[in-house]
Scaffold this active site. Structure first.
Site, PDB file in Angstrom:
ATOM      1  N   ARG A  37       0.842  -1.211   0.000  1.00 48.08           N
ATOM      2  CA  ARG A  37       0.000   0.000   0.000  1.00 48.08           C
ATOM      3  C   ARG A  37       0.875   1.258   0.000  1.00 48.08           C
ATOM      4  O   ARG A  37       0.435   2.322  -0.425  1.00 48.08           O
ATOM      5  CB  ARG A  37      -0.980  -0.016   1.177  1.00 48.08           C
ATOM      6  CG  ARG A  37      -1.810   1.248   1.302  1.00 48.08           C
ATOM      7  CD  ARG A  37      -3.141   1.036   2.013  1.00 48.08           C
ATOM      8  NE  ARG A  37      -3.020   0.357   3.294  1.00 48.08           N
ATOM      9  CZ  ARG A  37      -2.559   0.921   4.425  1.00 48.08           C
ATOM     10  NH1 ARG A  37      -2.163   2.176   4.436  1.00 48.08           N
ATOM     11  NH2 ARG A  37      -2.489   0.219   5.532  1.00 48.08           N
ATOM     12  N   TYR A  90     -16.659  13.652 -17.698  1.00 51.86           N
ATOM     13  CA  TYR A  90     -17.098  12.265 -17.511  1.00 51.86           C
ATOM     14  C   TYR A  90     -18.163  12.229 -16.395  1.00 51.86           C
ATOM     15  O   TYR A  90     -18.030  12.933 -15.378  1.00 51.86           O
ATOM     16  CB  TYR A  90     -15.879  11.412 -17.134  1.00 51.86           C
ATOM     17  CG  TYR A  90     -16.211  10.066 -16.581  1.00 51.86           C
ATOM     18  CD1 TYR A  90     -16.964   9.152 -17.317  1.00 51.86           C
ATOM     19  CD2 TYR A  90     -15.780   9.692 -15.314  1.00 51.86           C
ATOM     20  CE1 TYR A  90     -17.280   7.912 -16.804  1.00 51.86           C
ATOM     21  CE2 TYR A  90     -16.086   8.447 -14.797  1.00 51.86           C
ATOM     22  CZ  TYR A  90     -16.843   7.563 -15.552  1.00 51.86           C
ATOM     23  OH  TYR A  90     -17.155   6.336 -15.035  1.00 51.86           O
ATOM     24  N   ASP A 161      -7.676  16.070 -16.586  1.00 48.80           N
ATOM     25  CA  ASP A 161      -7.877  14.652 -16.868  1.00 48.80           C
ATOM     26  C   ASP A 161      -7.480  14.429 -18.329  1.00 48.80           C
ATOM     27  O   ASP A 161      -8.177  14.870 -19.246  1.00 48.80           O
ATOM     28  CB  ASP A 161      -9.346  14.283 -16.616  1.00 48.80           C
ATOM     29  CG  ASP A 161      -9.631  12.807 -16.880  1.00 48.80           C
ATOM     30  OD1 ASP A 161      -8.874  12.178 -17.647  1.00 48.80           O
ATOM     31  OD2 ASP A 161     -10.620  12.282 -16.332  1.00 48.80           O
ATOM     32  N   LYS A 186      -8.058   2.999 -19.587  1.00 47.74           N
ATOM     33  CA  LYS A 186      -8.373   3.323 -20.986  1.00 47.74           C
ATOM     34  C   LYS A 186      -7.131   3.137 -21.870  1.00 47.74           C
ATOM     35  O   LYS A 186      -6.630   2.041 -21.977  1.00 47.74           O
ATOM     36  CB  LYS A 186      -8.949   4.743 -21.037  1.00 47.74           C
ATOM     37  CG  LYS A 186     -10.076   4.990 -20.026  1.00 47.74           C
ATOM     38  CD  LYS A 186     -11.238   4.083 -20.304  1.00 47.74           C
ATOM     39  CE  LYS A 186     -12.485   4.266 -19.472  1.00 47.74           C
ATOM     40  NZ  LYS A 186     -12.424   4.599 -18.075  1.00 47.74           N
TER      41      LYS A 186
HETATM   42  N1  PLP Z   1     -11.888  10.039 -16.612  1.00 43.73           N
HETATM   43  C1  PLP Z   1     -12.477   9.802 -17.794  1.00 43.73           C
HETATM   44  C2  PLP Z   1     -12.339  10.816 -18.883  1.00 43.73           C
HETATM   45  C3  PLP Z   1     -13.218   8.636 -18.006  1.00 43.73           C
HETATM   46  O1  PLP Z   1     -13.824   8.421 -19.187  1.00 43.73           O
HETATM   47  C4  PLP Z   1     -13.338   7.704 -16.943  1.00 43.73           C
HETATM   48  C5  PLP Z   1     -14.093   6.450 -17.091  1.00 43.73           C
HETATM   49  O2  PLP Z   1     -14.723   6.204 -18.089  1.00 43.73           O
HETATM   50  C6  PLP Z   1     -12.710   7.996 -15.728  1.00 43.73           C
HETATM   51  C7  PLP Z   1     -11.996   9.161 -15.598  1.00 43.73           C
HETATM   52  C8  PLP Z   1     -12.819   7.061 -14.565  1.00 43.73           C
HETATM   53  O3  PLP Z   1     -11.907   6.042 -14.706  1.00 43.73           O
HETATM   54  P1  PLP Z   1     -12.060   4.616 -13.971  1.00 43.73           P
HETATM   55  O4  PLP Z   1     -13.244   3.951 -14.586  1.00 43.73           O
HETATM   56  O5  PLP Z   1     -10.752   3.940 -14.243  1.00 43.73           O
HETATM   57  O6  PLP Z   1     -12.275   4.897 -12.534  1.00 43.73           O
END
Ligand code: PLP
Length: 371
Positions: A37, A90, A161, A186
């Site tokens: 951790r 998102y 992001d 992703k």
């Molecule tokens: N940021 C974006 C742009 C996303 O499309 C997503 C999920 O689809 C996330 C963050 C969240 O990621 P996670 O599903 O790995 O928690």
């Protein structure tokens, strides 16, 4: 010397003398591995690889993209603080900022990512400015240098992001951001087989995020770090291929009589095209959006008729995936919020994988006949 990265799944590490055990435990990191951790060699290899790709001093790994995002908010904001957040988000991040963080006394001001006057006015006293490089779900490119300039003038960190762009198309820190975040689920992972996240930035800011994470515990598993490293080995090839195929698919959909409102920054005439040319290496990325004529029921019929493209909620991997935004990725938004975010009833997001683009276009043509 092994060519492949070494997977070290150990959750804890043994010591042969009590003095070094005590010293390493007190330091938590940097004086030998103690407990996963806190730190682990495979996770460290993943962290340094992503930091390199992002041009960042350091990075911290997380169990998911949402764990990475929420840890950044909880590091930079405390009860009574405000964050300025670009509305093109998102759905999970929308829910985090609009529902969960307010329960802990952290409020947000929602702004449009290109409403620079509103952003400038909101930044006074804010603790962070947050946006996505390529905003969900309408594939809107953020003018990161301009946002970084506004953030710098207000002495507020810009947090980005960068999931949709990947470091192959954009490195936000080089454009003035303080923090760049990925859902490693992703493009970084790229094979639909892991959940992970990563936060990149200066050593100072990453140390603060890591301190919080070591107590909170949203740790990436070593196996997922290993899978992500394996995925990253082909990242440039996959991003190049999916961007090229996405442009071909976007052009075909743009001509299709049952489709309107194709959102793809590589497409001539798209509102984000000039920003993509400037900030995304002239590419549009692997994700596009479009509206099916006939609304929700027509989009559902099209979705049910797909044979190659998989209706599934993710993006940035080997397989092409389609989601209907209002019923899958953005269910957290009210009807009014859906309209404000530009999400119509027939709006679908399509993530392009590594298939032959002609096969993808043929699949969409056939499915749209059923719409
Ligand atoms: N940021 C974006 C742009 C996303 O499309 C997503 C999920 O689809 C996330 C963050 C969240 O990621 P996670 O599903 O790995 O928690």
């Amino acid at each position: 010397m092994p060519v492949a990265p070494i997977l070290d799944p150990s959750s804890t590490y043994g010591f042969s003398d009590s003095e070094s055990f005590a010293a390493a435990s007190e330091a938590k990191v940097g004086a030998g591995y103690v407990y996963t951790r806190w730190a682990n060699p495979t996770i460290d290899a993943f962290k340094s690889t992503v930091a390199d790709l992002e041009g960042a001093e350091a990075s911290e790994a997380f169990a998911s993209g949402m764990a990475a995002i929420s840890s950044v908010y909880l590091t930079l904001c405390s009860q009574g603080d405000t964050a300025v957040v670009a509305r093109q988000l998102y759905g999970g991040t929308h829910a985090l900022t609009q529902t969960l963080l307010p329960r802990f006394g952290i409020e947000t001001t929602l702004v449009d990512v290109d409403d620079y006057d509103a952003i400038e006015k909101s930044l006074d006293g804010a603790k962070l400015l947050y946006c996505e490089t390529i905003g969900n779900p309408r594939i809107v490119v953020a003018d990161l240098p301009r946002l970084a300039e506004l953030a710098r003038a207000a002495d507020v960190p810009l947090v980005v992001d960068n999931t949709f762009a990947s470091p192959m198309l954009c490195r936000p820190i080089e454009l003035g951001a303080a923090v760049s975040i990925h859902s490693a689920t992703k493009f970084l992972g790229g094979h639909h087989d892991l959940i992970g996240g990563v936060v990149c930035g200066s050593q100072e800011i990453v140390d603060r995020v890591a301190d919080l994470a070591r107590e909170l515990g949203p740790t990436l598993s070593p196996f997922n770090a290993w899978l992500a490293l394996r995925g990253i080995a082909t990242l440039p090839l996959r991003v190049e291929r999916s961007s090229r195929s996405a442009l071909a698919v976007a052009r075909a959909l743009d001509e299709h009589p049952k489709v309107t409102d194709v959102c793809y920054p590589g497409l001539d005439g798209d509102p984000s095209k000039s920003l993509a040319d400037r900030l995304l290496d002239g590419k549009g990325g692997g994700t596009l959006g479009f509206d099916v004529v006939g609304g929700r029921s027509a989009a559902a019929r099209m979705q049910d008729a797909l044979e190659l493209i998989i209706p599934a909620a993710s993006l940035g991997g080997t397989h092409s995936l389609l989601v209907h935004a209002a019923s899958v990725t953005h269910t957290q938004l009210s009807a009014a919020e859906l309209i404000a975010a530009g999400i119509s009833e027939g709006f679908c997001r399509l993530s392009i994988g590594l298939e032959d683009p002609d096969d993808l276009i043929a699949d969409l043509d056939r499915a749209l006949e059923a719409a």
